[in-house]
Design an enzyme around this catalytic site. Structure first.
Site, PDB file in Angstrom:
ATOM      1  N   HIS A  91     -26.057 -28.450  34.730  1.00 46.85           N
ATOM      2  CA  HIS A  91     -25.927 -27.844  36.064  1.00 46.85           C
ATOM      3  C   HIS A  91     -26.884 -26.688  36.313  1.00 46.85           C
ATOM      4  CE1 HIS A  91     -23.654 -24.834  33.838  1.00 46.85           C
ATOM      5  NE2 HIS A  91     -23.841 -24.027  34.862  1.00 46.85           N
TER       6      HIS A  91
HETATM    7  C1  UD1 Z   1     -21.972 -20.586  38.289  1.00 43.44           C
HETATM    8  C2  UD1 Z   1     -22.485 -19.448  37.422  1.00 43.44           C
HETATM    9  C3  UD1 Z   1     -22.947 -20.001  36.079  1.00 43.44           C
HETATM   10  C4  UD1 Z   1     -21.886 -20.866  35.415  1.00 43.44           C
HETATM   11  C5  UD1 Z   1     -21.457 -21.949  36.398  1.00 43.44           C
HETATM   12  C6  UD1 Z   1     -20.381 -22.841  35.804  1.00 43.44           C
HETATM   13  C7  UD1 Z   1     -23.601 -17.583  38.633  1.00 43.44           C
HETATM   14  C8  UD1 Z   1     -24.897 -16.970  38.940  1.00 43.44           C
HETATM   15  N1  UD1 Z   1     -23.643 -18.797  38.036  1.00 43.44           N
HETATM   16  O1  UD1 Z   1     -23.085 -21.416  38.593  1.00 43.44           O
HETATM   17  O2  UD1 Z   1     -23.237 -18.898  35.220  1.00 43.44           O
HETATM   18  O3  UD1 Z   1     -22.407 -21.451  34.241  1.00 43.44           O
HETATM   19  O4  UD1 Z   1     -20.979 -21.307  37.589  1.00 43.44           O
HETATM   20  O5  UD1 Z   1     -19.916 -23.771  36.687  1.00 43.44           O
HETATM   21  O6  UD1 Z   1     -22.576 -16.990  38.921  1.00 43.44           O
HETATM   22  N2  UD1 Z   1     -19.772 -25.624  44.406  1.00 43.44           N
HETATM   23  C9  UD1 Z   1     -18.823 -26.494  44.867  1.00 43.44           C
HETATM   24  N3  UD1 Z   1     -17.533 -26.299  44.500  1.00 43.44           N
HETATM   25  C10 UD1 Z   1     -17.153 -25.258  43.710  1.00 43.44           C
HETATM   26  C11 UD1 Z   1     -18.145 -24.381  43.236  1.00 43.44           C
HETATM   27  C12 UD1 Z   1     -19.446 -24.577  43.579  1.00 43.44           C
HETATM   28  O7  UD1 Z   1     -19.105 -27.445  45.595  1.00 43.44           O
HETATM   29  O8  UD1 Z   1     -15.944 -25.114  43.413  1.00 43.44           O
HETATM   30  C13 UD1 Z   1     -21.169 -25.812  44.794  1.00 43.44           C
HETATM   31  C14 UD1 Z   1     -21.654 -24.660  45.660  1.00 43.44           C
HETATM   32  O9  UD1 Z   1     -21.506 -24.933  46.984  1.00 43.44           O
HETATM   33  C15 UD1 Z   1     -23.098 -24.518  45.273  1.00 43.44           C
HETATM   34  C16 UD1 Z   1     -23.147 -25.040  43.857  1.00 43.44           C
HETATM   35  O10 UD1 Z   1     -21.960 -25.780  43.620  1.00 43.44           O
HETATM   36  O11 UD1 Z   1     -23.916 -25.308  46.059  1.00 43.44           O
HETATM   37  C17 UD1 Z   1     -23.320 -23.944  42.876  1.00 43.44           C
HETATM   38  O12 UD1 Z   1     -22.193 -23.038  42.820  1.00 43.44           O
HETATM   39  P1  UD1 Z   1     -22.391 -21.494  42.406  1.00 43.44           P
HETATM   40  O13 UD1 Z   1     -21.086 -20.834  42.222  1.00 43.44           O
HETATM   41  O14 UD1 Z   1     -23.352 -20.880  43.340  1.00 43.44           O
HETATM   42  O15 UD1 Z   1     -23.135 -21.510  41.035  1.00 43.44           O
HETATM   43  P2  UD1 Z   1     -23.018 -22.469  39.780  1.00 43.44           P
HETATM   44  O16 UD1 Z   1     -24.241 -23.277  39.729  1.00 43.44           O
HETATM   45  O17 UD1 Z   1     -21.703 -23.161  39.746  1.00 43.44           O
END
Ligand code: UD1
Length: 367
Positions: free
Chosen positions: A206
């Site tokens: 991811h």
């Molecule tokens: C975050 C953490 C990372 C961790 C990861 C585990 C930061 C900078 N990064 O990254 O350290 O390893 O979580 O999962 O804090 N999304 C969903 N549903 C959710 C959560 C996220 O659809 O429940 C989507 C969001 O819309 C976004 C993407 O996933 O487009 C990324 O989510 P985000 O929380 O920004 O960062 P992660 O890549 O999950």
């Protein structure tokens, strides 16, 4: 009665806080509350973990959701400040390295509330990782540091933090692993996905550096498709990766390779069962490097650096250069030679949260 507030925000935080919450129940002189920023909000990325870890529902939920780094961090700060006025904690605990970690640390420290960082001192040395910036910033302003491995102690010493506030306690993520393993052993996830123990490879991916660019993601999926001709590959897909596979038009690679099984993100217990029974794990995660080392399962980490070097030095982890040749070479070696064995690092014994609770109650709060 002193009030202690622990912050969770994203998936890797829940298993770090659950044992801390349990450990504080032994101290009637403190009340321990959990606040969820809502950085992760899908049921599969959040709710499932509360059930699997026997964690009570958070006392406070902020629902900040997604956004750019600046937006997400800023939203957490604004909402957390309101929560702090309402809840009035005497002490704040933050864990890990996500955006919620730095946002809440910055807010709490400026409000004059003593703040402890659990999993402090880890450094990958790679400032292109948002998590590295979060680690450096959090450690530079918090008041107490709880450390999982020797490299953390060394990094904090190098940065000049006072020895009497840095504590080597072990790893609360491994506390959760010990707690949940008996349930993982009863999980039916293998049957549900059609897997046989030790006859599949578990994949998670991811990190923006691996999954955001169409070329890199496409090449990774092609390699997994090749691997799936040899060995079943199971891949619980993070929402970020799922969105990118669809938007970059890469779903065809999955559809034409039935032995490459993409499944939804799993809860904690099912994922633990998948890790424990896998032949080996291919990942770019932070925490999975530690969990596989604790389980003795070989792990190939598709990254050039790790903030958890103990997992490579004495554990089962190996770093793999994130290029097609690098990954192919590592897979060939892993499939054709005996697996890397390892030892469990010092103090990864399931009791880290008990140590943290004792130190906070007696030394930090002086109760
Ligand atoms: C975050 C953490 C990372 C961790 C990861 C585990 C930061 C900078 N990064 O990254 O350290 O390893 O979580 O999962 O804090 N999304 C969903 N549903 C959710 C959560 C996220 O659809 O429940 C989507 C969001 O819309 C976004 C993407 O996933 O487009 C990324 O989510 P985000 O929380 O920004 O960062 P992660 O890549 O999950």
């Amino acid at each position: 009665m002193k009030k202690i507030l622990s912050v969770v925000g994203a998936r890797p935080n829940f298993m770090k806080v659950a044992p801390i919450h349990r450990a504080f129940s032994a101290y009637p002189e403190v009340e321990h509350l959990i606040l969820h920023t809502g950085q992760h909000y899908d049921a599969a990325m959040s709710d499932a973990f509360f059930q699997d870890l026997d964690m009570p529902q958070p006392s406070y939920f902020m629902g900040v959701g997604s956004g750019s780094h600046a937006e997400q961090t800023a939203k957490v700060m604004v909402e957390f400040e309101k929560a702090m006025h309402e809840l009035r904690p005497d002490f704040v605990i933050v864990v890990g390295d996500v955006n919620s970690t730095i946002a809440c640390t910055l807010t709490a420290v400026k409000m004059g509330i003593p703040t402890a960082h659990v999993e402090a001192g880890l450094r990958s040395g790679d400032r292109a990782m948002p998590e590295e910036i979060n680690r450096i910033a959090t450690d530079s302003i918090c008041d107490y540091w709880f450390v999982t491995e020797q490299s953390g102690l060394d990094n904090l010493k190098h940065d000049g933090h006072p020895d009497d506030r840095v504590f080597f306690v072990g790893n609360t993520m491994i506390d959760s692993l010990h707690y949940a393993l008996p349930n993982a052993d009863k999980s039916d996830i293998l049957e549900r996905v059609g897997l046989t123990s030790k006859q599949y490879v578990l994949v998670t991916m991811h990190r923006p550096s691996n999954v955001d660019e169409p070329k890199q993601l496409g090449e990774l999926l092609e390699i997994l498709a090749e691997l799936s001709k040899d060995r079943t590959v199971v891949f619980p897909v993070h929402p970020r990766t799922r969105k990118n596979i669809a938007s970059h038009g890469l779903s065809g690679i999955i559809d034409s390779n039935p032995n490459l099984k993409l499944i939804d993100p799993q809860g904690y217990i099912a994922f633990l069962a998948l890790m424990k029974n896998s032949d080996f794990v291919l990942t770019d995660s932070g925490g999975i490097q530690e969990e596989t080392t604790a389980l003795g399962v070989p792990c190939l980490t598709i990254r050039t650096t790790t903030e958890r070097p103990i997992t490579c030095e004495i554990g089962t982890n190996t770093l793999v250069e994130p290029t097609t040749e690098g990954i192919r070479r590592a897979l060939t070696m892993t499939l054709n030679s005996p697996s890397k064995t390892g030892q469990v690092p010092p103090l990864w014994d399931g009791k880290a949260a008990e140590r943290i609770a004792l130190i906070i109650v007696k030394q930090c709060l002086g109760l």
